[in-house]
Design a protein around this motif. Sequence first.
Motif, short mmCIF file in Angstrom:
data_model
loop_
_atom_site.label_atom_id
_atom_site.label_comp_id
_atom_site.label_asym_id
_atom_site.label_seq_id
_atom_site.Cartn_x
_atom_site.Cartn_y
_atom_site.Cartn_z
N ARG A 1 6.73 1.49 13.48
CA ARG A 1 5.87 0.59 14.25
C ARG A 1 4.64 1.30 14.81
N GLU A 2 4.63 2.61 14.71
CA GLU A 2 3.46 3.36 15.19
C GLU A 2 2.35 3.42 14.15
N ILE A 3 2.64 2.95 12.95
CA ILE A 3 1.65 2.95 11.88
C ILE A 3 1.06 1.56 11.75
N GLU A 4 -0.25 1.47 11.85
CA GLU A 4 -0.93 0.18 11.72
C GLU A 4 -0.99 -0.23 10.25
N VAL A 5 -0.37 -1.37 9.93
CA VAL A 5 -0.35 -1.85 8.56
C VAL A 5 -0.94 -3.26 8.51
N THR A 6 -1.83 -3.47 7.57
CA THR A 6 -2.43 -4.78 7.35
C THR A 6 -1.89 -5.35 6.04
N VAL A 7 -1.40 -6.57 6.10
CA VAL A 7 -0.92 -7.23 4.88
C VAL A 7 -2.14 -7.78 4.13
N GLY A 8 -2.32 -7.31 2.92
CA GLY A 8 -3.47 -7.75 2.15
C GLY A 8 -3.56 -7.04 0.82
N ASP A 9 -4.62 -7.33 0.10
CA ASP A 9 -4.87 -6.84 -1.26
C ASP A 9 -5.61 -5.51 -1.18
N MET A 10 -5.05 -4.46 -1.77
CA MET A 10 -5.67 -3.14 -1.67
C MET A 10 -7.00 -3.06 -2.41
N ALA A 11 -7.31 -4.04 -3.25
CA ALA A 11 -8.60 -4.04 -3.95
C ALA A 11 -9.73 -4.54 -3.06
N THR A 12 -9.39 -5.23 -1.96
CA THR A 12 -10.44 -5.84 -1.14
C THR A 12 -10.26 -5.66 0.36
N GLN A 13 -9.03 -5.48 0.82
CA GLN A 13 -8.76 -5.43 2.26
C GLN A 13 -9.32 -4.15 2.89
N ARG A 14 -9.93 -4.28 4.07
CA ARG A 14 -10.44 -3.13 4.81
C ARG A 14 -9.62 -2.92 6.07
N VAL A 15 -9.41 -1.67 6.43
CA VAL A 15 -8.74 -1.31 7.68
C VAL A 15 -9.51 -0.19 8.36
N GLY A 16 -9.46 -0.17 9.69
CA GLY A 16 -10.17 0.86 10.42
C GLY A 16 -11.67 0.71 10.34
N ALA A 17 -12.36 1.64 10.94
CA ALA A 17 -13.83 1.62 10.92
C ALA A 17 -14.34 1.99 9.53
N PRO A 18 -15.33 1.26 9.00
CA PRO A 18 -15.86 1.58 7.67
C PRO A 18 -16.37 3.01 7.63
N GLY A 19 -16.11 3.68 6.52
CA GLY A 19 -16.63 5.02 6.32
C GLY A 19 -16.07 6.07 7.26
N SER A 20 -14.84 5.91 7.71
CA SER A 20 -14.28 6.85 8.69
C SER A 20 -13.09 7.65 8.18
N ALA A 21 -12.48 7.26 7.07
CA ALA A 21 -11.27 7.92 6.60
C ALA A 21 -11.59 9.24 5.91
N ALA A 22 -10.76 10.24 6.19
CA ALA A 22 -10.88 11.51 5.49
C ALA A 22 -10.18 11.47 4.14
N LEU A 23 -9.19 10.58 4.04
CA LEU A 23 -8.38 10.54 2.83
C LEU A 23 -7.87 9.12 2.62
N VAL A 24 -8.00 8.64 1.39
CA VAL A 24 -7.35 7.40 0.96
C VAL A 24 -6.35 7.78 -0.12
N VAL A 25 -5.13 7.26 0.01
CA VAL A 25 -4.02 7.66 -0.85
C VAL A 25 -3.48 6.44 -1.59
N LEU A 26 -3.21 6.62 -2.88
CA LEU A 26 -2.60 5.56 -3.70
C LEU A 26 -1.65 6.25 -4.68
N VAL A 27 -0.36 6.24 -4.37
CA VAL A 27 0.59 7.08 -5.09
C VAL A 27 1.55 6.27 -5.96
N TRP A 28 2.35 7.03 -6.69
CA TRP A 28 3.45 6.54 -7.52
C TRP A 28 3.08 5.31 -8.36
N ASN A 29 1.99 5.45 -9.10
CA ASN A 29 1.60 4.46 -10.12
C ASN A 29 1.19 3.11 -9.57
N SER A 30 0.94 3.02 -8.26
CA SER A 30 0.67 1.70 -7.67
C SER A 30 -0.65 1.10 -8.12
#
Length: 250
Positions: A85-114
């Motif tokens: 519950r400490e992790i903020e999760v947004t239900v949505g499409d990873m091709a279009t959904q935005r989370v957090g402030a734009p242009g702020s992430a150091a790393l975006v991760v997409l693993v295990w063939n997703s």
Amino acid sequence: MTSSEVWDAETAARYDADSAEMFAPDVLDPAVDLLVGLAEGGPVVEFAIGTGRIALPLRERGLEVRGIELSTPMVEQLRAKPGGREIEVTVGDMATQRVGAPGSAALVVLVWNSLSNLCTQDEQVACFANAAAHLRPGGRFVVELWIPEIDRLSAGGRVALATAELGDHIVLDEFDVATQSCVSHHYRHDPDAPPGTVRYGTGRFRYAWPAELDLMARLAGLTLEARHGSWDRAPFDHTSTSAISVWRSA
């Protein structure tokens, strides 16, 4: 509307048990170690965060993690875990959904063939663009994606045996090389099920070769920084069955 299949409550409830080998320390720890180094202190956004296999260990290592997940039941499984519950999760499409402030992430991760859950090239291209929009200058996008072993196909054939684990889990992959699509057919015998009982499941995917991914990244303004054959940084070569690709924003 995304072409990704949405996993239901029954599938989500079985996910960790059915994927137990992916939670094993010898599989999970090298992935987390590499991602922590690439994150350079974070924050991190994980696309297709699932039940938190990667996100929870990253958070335990002190990184701020946000996630996007298409399946509400998968998010519920994550939130039921310690720290979930400490992790903020947004239900949505990873091709279009935005989370957090734009242009702020150091790393975006997409693993295990997703990435291959997006069954059209347009959606995969959009996913790269979405990752780039989340990244700060110098930020990284990391994708783990299988290399389809179409050499297993017989001449003119479409179906090949993917895995057979002591007869308890058999996977048959059905390829359409013209569209780069694959349907995986899973047959499982659960240890607590009656003899002769088989549980069947299926999944649809679109595979993409590393060169195609590099073009998607270039369209999104990202440049290839590294490619490994495994999370422990083994070289990527013609024998690799998976690619860990790291692209960097300008």
